[in-house]
Scaffold this active site. Structure first.
Site, PDB file in Angstrom:
ATOM      1  N   LYS A 117       0.847  -1.213   0.000  1.00 48.05           N
ATOM      2  CA  LYS A 117       0.000   0.000   0.000  1.00 48.05           C
ATOM      3  C   LYS A 117       0.876   1.255   0.000  1.00 48.05           C
ATOM      4  O   LYS A 117       0.548   2.261  -0.634  1.00 48.05           O
ATOM      5  CB  LYS A 117      -0.935  -0.028   1.213  1.00 48.05           C
ATOM      6  CG  LYS A 117      -1.815   1.204   1.377  1.00 48.05           C
ATOM      7  CD  LYS A 117      -2.842   1.343   0.262  1.00 48.05           C
ATOM      8  CE  LYS A 117      -3.461   2.734   0.215  1.00 48.05           C
ATOM      9  NZ  LYS A 117      -4.701   2.897   0.914  1.00 48.05           N
TER      10      LYS A 117
ATOM     11  N   LYS B 240      -0.347  10.999   5.951  1.00 43.77           N
ATOM     12  CA  LYS B 240       0.023   9.924   6.883  1.00 43.77           C
ATOM     13  C   LYS B 240       0.667   8.762   6.125  1.00 43.77           C
ATOM     14  O   LYS B 240       1.726   8.248   6.514  1.00 43.77           O
ATOM     15  CB  LYS B 240      -1.246   9.465   7.625  1.00 43.77           C
ATOM     16  CG  LYS B 240      -1.089   8.215   8.409  1.00 43.77           C
ATOM     17  CD  LYS B 240      -2.222   7.223   8.355  1.00 43.77           C
ATOM     18  CE  LYS B 240      -3.230   7.163   7.325  1.00 43.77           C
ATOM     19  NZ  LYS B 240      -3.790   5.877   6.973  1.00 43.77           N
TER      20      LYS B 240
HETATM   21  P1  NAP Z   1     -12.501   8.460   7.950  1.00 43.65           P
HETATM   22  O1  NAP Z   1     -13.703   8.666   7.105  1.00 43.65           O
HETATM   23  O2  NAP Z   1     -11.786   9.653   8.512  1.00 43.65           O
HETATM   24  O3  NAP Z   1     -12.924   7.483   9.149  1.00 43.65           O
HETATM   25  C1  NAP Z   1     -12.006   7.144  10.123  1.00 43.65           C
HETATM   26  C2  NAP Z   1     -12.612   6.088  11.009  1.00 43.65           C
HETATM   27  O4  NAP Z   1     -11.647   5.719  12.012  1.00 43.65           O
HETATM   28  C3  NAP Z   1     -13.863   6.580  11.772  1.00 43.65           C
HETATM   29  O5  NAP Z   1     -14.748   5.512  11.926  1.00 43.65           O
HETATM   30  C4  NAP Z   1     -13.246   6.990  13.116  1.00 43.65           C
HETATM   31  O6  NAP Z   1     -14.156   6.992  14.167  1.00 43.65           O
HETATM   32  C5  NAP Z   1     -12.242   5.875  13.302  1.00 43.65           C
HETATM   33  N1  NAP Z   1     -11.191   6.209  14.266  1.00 43.65           N
HETATM   34  C6  NAP Z   1     -10.173   7.090  14.110  1.00 43.65           C
HETATM   35  N2  NAP Z   1      -9.394   7.101  15.210  1.00 43.65           N
HETATM   36  C7  NAP Z   1      -9.920   6.208  16.071  1.00 43.65           C
HETATM   37  C8  NAP Z   1      -9.551   5.762  17.357  1.00 43.65           C
HETATM   38  N3  NAP Z   1      -8.477   6.236  17.997  1.00 43.65           N
HETATM   39  N4  NAP Z   1     -10.328   4.839  17.946  1.00 43.65           N
HETATM   40  C9  NAP Z   1     -11.421   4.336  17.310  1.00 43.65           C
HETATM   41  N5  NAP Z   1     -11.825   4.704  16.079  1.00 43.65           N
HETATM   42  C10 NAP Z   1     -11.076   5.634  15.470  1.00 43.65           C
HETATM   43  O7  NAP Z   1     -11.376   7.623   7.193  1.00 43.65           O
HETATM   44  P2  NAP Z   1     -11.543   6.626   5.959  1.00 43.65           P
HETATM   45  O8  NAP Z   1     -11.432   7.432   4.710  1.00 43.65           O
HETATM   46  O9  NAP Z   1     -12.709   5.740   6.184  1.00 43.65           O
HETATM   47  O10 NAP Z   1     -10.163   5.808   6.084  1.00 43.65           O
HETATM   48  C11 NAP Z   1     -10.045   4.688   6.955  1.00 43.65           C
HETATM   49  C12 NAP Z   1      -8.737   3.965   6.597  1.00 43.65           C
HETATM   50  O11 NAP Z   1      -8.805   3.542   5.217  1.00 43.65           O
HETATM   51  C13 NAP Z   1      -7.484   4.866   6.717  1.00 43.65           C
HETATM   52  O12 NAP Z   1      -6.387   4.131   7.184  1.00 43.65           O
HETATM   53  C14 NAP Z   1      -7.274   5.331   5.282  1.00 43.65           C
HETATM   54  O13 NAP Z   1      -5.902   5.671   5.064  1.00 43.65           O
HETATM   55  C15 NAP Z   1      -7.694   4.085   4.511  1.00 43.65           C
HETATM   56  N6  NAP Z   1      -8.137   4.351   3.127  1.00 43.65           N
HETATM   57  C16 NAP Z   1      -9.005   5.362   2.819  1.00 43.65           C
HETATM   58  C17 NAP Z   1      -9.399   5.556   1.487  1.00 43.65           C
HETATM   59  C18 NAP Z   1     -10.354   6.646   1.070  1.00 43.65           C
HETATM   60  O14 NAP Z   1     -10.478   6.905  -0.155  1.00 43.65           O
HETATM   61  N7  NAP Z   1     -11.067   7.298   1.998  1.00 43.65           N
HETATM   62  C19 NAP Z   1      -8.904   4.717   0.493  1.00 43.65           C
HETATM   63  C20 NAP Z   1      -8.058   3.688   0.831  1.00 43.65           C
HETATM   64  C21 NAP Z   1      -7.683   3.508   2.156  1.00 43.65           C
HETATM   65  P3  NAP Z   1     -15.012   8.332  14.508  1.00 43.65           P
HETATM   66  O15 NAP Z   1     -16.235   8.256  13.635  1.00 43.65           O
HETATM   67  O16 NAP Z   1     -15.287   8.209  15.950  1.00 43.65           O
HETATM   68  O17 NAP Z   1     -14.125   9.533  14.193  1.00 43.65           O
END
Ligand code: NAP
Length: 293
Positions: free
Chosen positions: A173, A241
């Site tokens: 990744k 990140k």
């Molecule tokens: P996001 O929309 O910002 O959601 C983050 C999630 O993580 C939320 O459910 C948040 O909970 C939870 N979280 C963060 N810190 C936490 C903690 N300390 N304890 C418990 N829960 C916690 O992010 P996302 O876009 O879904 O991305 C999630 C992962 O997938 C990341 O590692 C990102 O790099 C990866 N990713 C994202 C994409 C994309 O296009 N978005 C693509 C590929 C990979 P709350 O609701 O309480 O804040």
């Protein structure tokens, strides 16, 4: 193998859509999110909601985690109400977050002391891929664990590639994110050149989309760059990140990644200007500012 009970921790942009696809595929699902109120649609679709990650794990054979960053995965797994509190020996953790490969190896070793297995399965394909279940999933871990996870992963993505031992999904990744640095900056530079040269940028995209410059970024993010509006997507802060993970890997290997380092500098500047919650295509701001400059 839909008889495995699945827990899902982290219902953000990616997790909520990925969990919905698991439910759609018929998996019995128990979900948890740190901030309440994000599970309503999943509960309406037949999922149960757990009060803690530990409770989600206690109700599950396999637990998918999809949270933001390395310390967040550690908190969900090993925190006071974490997965390890509820997970029985034999539970499999699938970490779909994008985090550090070395921390991944450490977490897997700590889980193994309690008889809990872990694979790393970070995803690529954006929020669109999460919704459409067309993610590309890069997997690290023992072959038996990967095969056990495969029906679950296949319900969330179209490509599931076993890269090698634990941590190698995350390393792959990081390579993906390095390549994306060049893709975002290249598309942004091309579009800014087109606009400065008086070309219609949308016609440029149409003209190039069947040729050698075609890419996911050109197809899916050029419109945002042209409009200079950057709704999510994938947060710039999360991409930065990942870029730091890749630069850390390169430093350990005594390797320079100049394009990635440049993207990191632009992203740090954009973060400082308050753009961290925008889609990562807002990297184009750094290039577009040259239009006026
Ligand atoms: P996001 O929309 O910002 O959601 C983050 C999630 O993580 C939320 O459910 C948040 O909970 C939870 N979280 C963060 N810190 C936490 C903690 N300390 N304890 C418990 N829960 C916690 O992010 P996302 O876009 O879904 O991305 C999630 C992962 O997938 C990341 O590692 C990102 O790099 C990866 N990713 C994202 C994409 C994309 O296009 N978005 C693509 C590929 C990979 P709350 O609701 O309480 O804040």
């Amino acid at each position: 193998m839909t008889d495995q009970r699945v827990g899902f921790c982290g219902l953000g942009t990616m997790g909520a859509a990925m969990a919905a696809n698991l439910r759609r595929s018929g998996f019995s699902l128990t979900v948890w999110n740190r901030t309440p109120g994000r599970a309503a649609d999943l509960v309406a679709a037949g999922a149960s909601e757990a009060a803690t990650p530990g409770a989600a794990a206690a109700a599950s054979d396999v637990v998918v985690v999809c949270v933001s960053d390395t310390p967040d995965v550690e908190a969900v797994l090993f925190g006071p109400d974490g997965v390890t509190v509820g997970a029985a020996a034999g539970t499999l953790i699938i970490d779909c977050s994008t985090i550090s490969p070395s921390a991944t190896r450490d977490y897997a070793a700590r889980l193994a002391t309690g008889g809990v297995a872990m694979i790393d399965a970070p995803v690529s394909g954006g929020s669109e891929g999460a919704v459409k279940a067309t993610l590309s999933i890069m997997v690290g871990g023992d072959a038996d664990d990967v095969e056990r996870a495969r029906p679950i992963l296949s319900a969330m993505g179209t490509s599931v590639t076993h890269m090698g031992p634990i941590g190698s999904g995350q390393a792959t990744k990081a390579v993906n994110q390095v390549i994306l640095c060049g893709a975002y900056l290249g598309v942004a530079e091309g579009l800014v050149l087109a606009m400065r040269a008086g070309l219609d940028p949308e016609r440029v995209v149409a003209a190039l989309s069947g040729g050698a410059a075609q890419s996911w970024v050109l197809a899916n993010r050029s419109g945002r760059m042209i409009a200079d509006e950057y709704p999510l997507g994938f947060k710039l802060a999360l991409h930065l990140k990942d870029v730091h993970i890749a630069l850390g890997m390169a430093e350990d290997l005594d390797l320079a990644l100049p394009v990635t380092a440049l993207a990191a500098r632009f992203e740090e500047q954009l973060m400082a200007e308050g753009h961290g919650d925008e889609d990562v295509s807002s990297l184009a701001r750094a290039i577009r500012s040259g239009i006026e400059g």
